[in-house]
Motif scaffolding. Structure first.
Motif, PDB file in Angstrom:
ATOM      1  N   PHE A 142       8.378   1.297 -14.549  1.00 39.45           N
ATOM      2  CA  PHE A 142       7.931   2.678 -14.396  1.00 39.45           C
ATOM      3  C   PHE A 142       6.423   2.798 -14.182  1.00 39.45           C
ATOM      4  O   PHE A 142       5.949   3.844 -13.749  1.00 39.45           O
ATOM      5  CB  PHE A 142       8.344   3.497 -15.624  1.00 39.45           C
ATOM      6  N   ASP A 143       5.683   1.739 -14.482  1.00 40.07           N
ATOM      7  CA  ASP A 143       4.230   1.812 -14.356  1.00 40.07           C
ATOM      8  C   ASP A 143       3.712   1.198 -13.067  1.00 40.07           C
ATOM      9  O   ASP A 143       2.533   1.364 -12.747  1.00 40.07           O
ATOM     10  CB  ASP A 143       3.561   1.096 -15.536  1.00 40.07           C
ATOM     11  N   ILE A 144       4.562   0.462 -12.347  1.00 37.93           N
ATOM     12  CA  ILE A 144       4.087  -0.226 -11.153  1.00 37.93           C
ATOM     13  C   ILE A 144       3.631   0.801 -10.120  1.00 37.93           C
ATOM     14  O   ILE A 144       4.211   1.876  -9.986  1.00 37.93           O
ATOM     15  CB  ILE A 144       5.185  -1.153 -10.585  1.00 37.93           C
ATOM     16  N   ALA A 145       2.548   0.501  -9.460  1.00 34.89           N
ATOM     17  CA  ALA A 145       2.001   1.424  -8.461  1.00 34.89           C
ATOM     18  C   ALA A 145       1.910   0.703  -7.124  1.00 34.89           C
ATOM     19  O   ALA A 145       1.591  -0.481  -7.082  1.00 34.89           O
ATOM     20  CB  ALA A 145       0.613   1.905  -8.901  1.00 34.89           C
ATOM     21  N   PRO A 146       2.189   1.382  -6.039  1.00 33.16           N
ATOM     22  CA  PRO A 146       2.654   2.764  -5.939  1.00 33.16           C
ATOM     23  C   PRO A 146       4.122   2.896  -6.349  1.00 33.16           C
ATOM     24  O   PRO A 146       4.895   1.961  -6.216  1.00 33.16           O
ATOM     25  CB  PRO A 146       2.476   3.088  -4.450  1.00 33.16           C
ATOM     26  N   ALA A 147       4.473   4.063  -6.856  1.00 38.38           N
ATOM     27  CA  ALA A 147       5.815   4.268  -7.407  1.00 38.38           C
ATOM     28  C   ALA A 147       6.863   4.283  -6.294  1.00 38.38           C
ATOM     29  O   ALA A 147       6.675   4.925  -5.272  1.00 38.38           O
ATOM     30  CB  ALA A 147       5.864   5.573  -8.177  1.00 38.38           C
ATOM     31  N   PRO A 148       7.974   3.585  -6.486  1.00 35.22           N
ATOM     32  CA  PRO A 148       9.056   3.613  -5.496  1.00 35.22           C
ATOM     33  C   PRO A 148       9.827   4.924  -5.554  1.00 35.22           C
ATOM     34  O   PRO A 148       9.780   5.645  -6.545  1.00 35.22           O
ATOM     35  CB  PRO A 148       9.935   2.441  -5.930  1.00 35.22           C
ATOM     36  N   ARG A 149      10.569   5.208  -4.487  1.00 38.06           N
ATOM     37  CA  ARG A 149      11.403   6.413  -4.484  1.00 38.06           C
ATOM     38  C   ARG A 149      12.659   6.214  -5.333  1.00 38.06           C
ATOM     39  O   ARG A 149      13.168   7.156  -5.926  1.00 38.06           O
ATOM     40  CB  ARG A 149      11.762   6.781  -3.039  1.00 38.06           C
ATOM     41  N   ARG A 150      13.190   5.000  -5.353  1.00 39.66           N
ATOM     42  CA  ARG A 150      14.338   4.673  -6.192  1.00 39.66           C
ATOM     43  C   ARG A 150      14.015   3.409  -6.982  1.00 39.66           C
ATOM     44  O   ARG A 150      13.537   2.427  -6.419  1.00 39.66           O
ATOM     45  CB  ARG A 150      15.597   4.433  -5.352  1.00 39.66           C
ATOM     46  N   SER A 195       0.821  -1.208   0.000  1.00 39.45           N
ATOM     47  CA  SER A 195       0.000   0.000   0.000  1.00 39.45           C
ATOM     48  C   SER A 195       0.856   1.260   0.000  1.00 39.45           C
ATOM     49  O   SER A 195       0.429   2.309  -0.466  1.00 39.45           O
ATOM     50  CB  SER A 195      -0.933   0.003   1.214  1.00 39.45           C
ATOM     51  N   SER A 196       2.064   1.186   0.537  1.00 38.00           N
ATOM     52  CA  SER A 196       2.976   2.319   0.530  1.00 38.00           C
ATOM     53  C   SER A 196       4.129   2.020  -0.418  1.00 38.00           C
ATOM     54  O   SER A 196       4.546   0.866  -0.542  1.00 38.00           O
ATOM     55  CB  SER A 196       3.514   2.595   1.931  1.00 38.00           C
ATOM     56  N   PRO A 197       4.655   3.035  -1.095  1.00 39.05           N
ATOM     57  CA  PRO A 197       5.707   2.780  -2.089  1.00 39.05           C
ATOM     58  C   PRO A 197       6.982   2.281  -1.434  1.00 39.05           C
ATOM     59  O   PRO A 197       7.393   2.785  -0.388  1.00 39.05           O
ATOM     60  CB  PRO A 197       5.922   4.151  -2.736  1.00 39.05           C
ATOM     61  N   PRO A 198       7.630   1.262  -2.029  1.00 36.00           N
ATOM     62  CA  PRO A 198       8.915   0.809  -1.508  1.00 36.00           C
ATOM     63  C   PRO A 198       9.983   1.867  -1.751  1.00 36.00           C
ATOM     64  O   PRO A 198       9.934   2.595  -2.737  1.00 36.00           O
ATOM     65  CB  PRO A 198       9.198  -0.462  -2.312  1.00 36.00           C
ATOM     66  N   ALA A 199      10.950   1.931  -0.852  1.00 38.05           N
ATOM     67  CA  ALA A 199      12.028   2.910  -1.032  1.00 38.05           C
ATOM     68  C   ALA A 199      12.911   2.530  -2.210  1.00 38.05           C
ATOM     69  O   ALA A 199      13.323   3.380  -2.990  1.00 38.05           O
ATOM     70  CB  ALA A 199      12.844   3.034   0.247  1.00 38.05           C
ATOM     71  N   ARG A 200      13.192   1.235  -2.355  1.00 43.94           N
ATOM     72  CA  ARG A 200      14.112   0.766  -3.410  1.00 43.94           C
ATOM     73  C   ARG A 200      13.521  -0.470  -4.079  1.00 43.94           C
ATOM     74  O   ARG A 200      13.336  -1.500  -3.436  1.00 43.94           O
ATOM     75  CB  ARG A 200      15.481   0.457  -2.806  1.00 43.94           C
ATOM     76  N   LEU A 201      13.260  -0.351  -5.382  1.00 43.23           N
ATOM     77  CA  LEU A 201      12.680  -1.434  -6.179  1.00 43.23           C
ATOM     78  C   LEU A 201      13.671  -1.866  -7.255  1.00 43.23           C
ATOM     79  O   LEU A 201      14.279  -1.020  -7.919  1.00 43.23           O
ATOM     80  CB  LEU A 201      11.380  -0.969  -6.842  1.00 43.23           C
ATOM     81  N   LEU A 202      13.811  -3.169  -7.440  1.00 39.70           N
ATOM     82  CA  LEU A 202      14.641  -3.729  -8.516  1.00 39.70           C
ATOM     83  C   LEU A 202      13.788  -4.546  -9.458  1.00 39.70           C
ATOM     84  O   LEU A 202      12.972  -5.356  -9.020  1.00 39.70           O
ATOM     85  CB  LEU A 202      15.746  -4.622  -7.929  1.00 39.70           C
ATOM     86  N   LYS A 203      13.993  -4.356 -10.779  1.00 42.95           N
ATOM     87  CA  LYS A 203      13.432  -5.255 -11.792  1.00 42.95           C
ATOM     88  C   LYS A 203      14.596  -5.988 -12.437  1.00 42.95           C
ATOM     89  O   LYS A 203      15.602  -5.380 -12.801  1.00 42.95           O
ATOM     90  CB  LYS A 203      12.640  -4.482 -12.849  1.00 42.95           C
ATOM     91  N   THR A 204      14.444  -7.321 -12.604  1.00 41.60           N
ATOM     92  CA  THR A 204      15.592  -8.150 -12.964  1.00 41.60           C
ATOM     93  C   THR A 204      15.843  -8.269 -14.461  1.00 41.60           C
ATOM     94  O   THR A 204      16.746  -9.007 -14.862  1.00 41.60           O
ATOM     95  CB  THR A 204      15.443  -9.557 -12.364  1.00 41.60           C
ATOM     96  N   ASP A 205      15.055  -7.616 -15.297  1.00 42.55           N
ATOM     97  CA  ASP A 205      15.406  -7.513 -16.714  1.00 42.55           C
ATOM     98  C   ASP A 205      14.750  -6.264 -17.275  1.00 42.55           C
ATOM     99  O   ASP A 205      13.859  -5.685 -16.646  1.00 42.55           O
ATOM    100  CB  ASP A 205      14.984  -8.767 -17.503  1.00 42.55           C
ATOM    101  N   LEU A 206      15.203  -5.840 -18.450  1.00 46.58           N
ATOM    102  CA  LEU A 206      14.714  -4.590 -19.051  1.00 46.58           C
ATOM    103  C   LEU A 206      14.171  -4.820 -20.455  1.00 46.58           C
ATOM    104  O   LEU A 206      14.132  -3.892 -21.277  1.00 46.58           O
ATOM    105  CB  LEU A 206      15.846  -3.556 -19.079  1.00 46.58           C
ATOM    106  N   PHE A 207      13.741  -6.038 -20.749  1.00 46.98           N
ATOM    107  CA  PHE A 207      13.267  -6.356 -22.096  1.00 46.98           C
ATOM    108  C   PHE A 207      12.067  -5.491 -22.480  1.00 46.98           C
ATOM    109  O   PHE A 207      12.029  -4.905 -23.566  1.00 46.98           O
ATOM    110  CB  PHE A 207      12.899  -7.842 -22.187  1.00 46.98           C
ATOM    111  N   GLU A 208      11.067  -5.411 -21.574  1.00 47.08           N
ATOM    112  CA  GLU A 208       9.871  -4.623 -21.890  1.00 47.08           C
ATOM    113  C   GLU A 208      10.207  -3.140 -22.006  1.00 47.08           C
ATOM    114  O   GLU A 208       9.721  -2.458 -22.912  1.00 47.08           O
ATOM    115  CB  GLU A 208       8.800  -4.826 -20.808  1.00 47.08           C
ATOM    116  N   GLU A 209      11.014  -2.654 -21.085  1.00 46.90           N
ATOM    117  CA  GLU A 209      11.340  -1.234 -21.084  1.00 46.90           C
ATOM    118  C   GLU A 209      12.136  -0.826 -22.326  1.00 46.90           C
ATOM    119  O   GLU A 209      12.043   0.311 -22.781  1.00 46.90           O
ATOM    120  CB  GLU A 209      12.138  -0.888 -19.829  1.00 46.90           C
TER     121      GLU A 209
END
Length: 232
Positions: free
Chosen positions: A30-38, A7-21
């Protein structure tokens, strides 16, 4: 991804690949909600990292080349990890198990992991894997495991599994060919028929056969918080 986010944005989020981006219109990082700070995104392919970096120059975002089996990230440093069909490109079950241990290592206690793998119980997965071995796909399909085995492997890596489900029940390859044919035949008027078919395919999730129609196994897990000790 959004339904399983905190429910609250994580401070640090990692995605393990960038194929879609780097390649498409689905920008999970970039679309995941709630948006992380980093936000951090990694990929083993430097060209993919560079392409994603050109498309997204946003503050608080770091994209870099890294191997998910040997993460250049400090232990206990991430609040959330999203791994969407990344680890099913590895070459062996041992590599998959090692990558899960790495993901668990870099999560902070209480941090969450959302992970998907190709579903080996879906008959069309083996068709796609055969096409992949012939070089007919832009990426190589590697090893994968069933949902029940994935849960056991995550637990062995020290994570607590909170939820799991099967995702995307439209028949891969067949549905893609069908949608492309409709788009070519009807142009913009294909939106309605395609939406209807997607809705119909999604209804398969409610049937007992979902373990065989789902394209992906999805699991949400948490790194346990160590006990503080018994009270005096």
């Amino acid at each position: 991804m959004r339904a399983w986010s905190n429910s609250s944005p994580p401070a640090r989020l990692l995605k393990t690949d960038l194929f879609e981006e780097a390649n498409g219109d689905d920008h999970i990082l970039f679309d995941i909600a709630p948006a992380p700070r980093r936000r951090f995104g990694i990929d083993l392919n430097i060209a993919t990292v560079q392409c994603a970096a050109r498309r997204f120059e946003q503050p608080g975002t770091g994209l870099f080349c890294c191997d998910a089996r040997r993460l250049a990230i400090a232990s206990d440093s991430l609040d959330a990890i999203v791994s969407t069909s990344t680890l099913d490109h590895l070459g062996s079950t041992d590599e998959l198990r090692g990558a899960l241990v790495e993901l668990a290592r870099v999560l902070r206690p209480g941090g969450r992991l959302v992970l998907t793998l190709d579903n080996p119980r879906n008959p069309l997965y083996w068709v796609l894997r055969l096409l992949s071995s012939w070089g007919c796909m832009p990426f190589r399909l590697g090893v994968t495991v069933s949902r029940s085995r994935l849960i056991r492997m995550l637990e062995q890596a020290g994570l607590e599994v909170l939820d799991s489900r099967m995702l995307i029940h439209n028949p891969r390859l067949i549905s893609t060919i069908l949608f492309l044919a409709l788009r070519r035949l009807l142009g913009r008027r294909a939106d309605g028929p395609i939406a209807f078919l997607l809705h119909a395919f999604a209804a398969l999730e409610r049937l007992p056969t979902r373990e065989f129609t789902g394209c992906f196994s999805a699991v949400r897990a948490r790194k346990p918080v160590p006990a503080t000790g018994a009270r005096r």
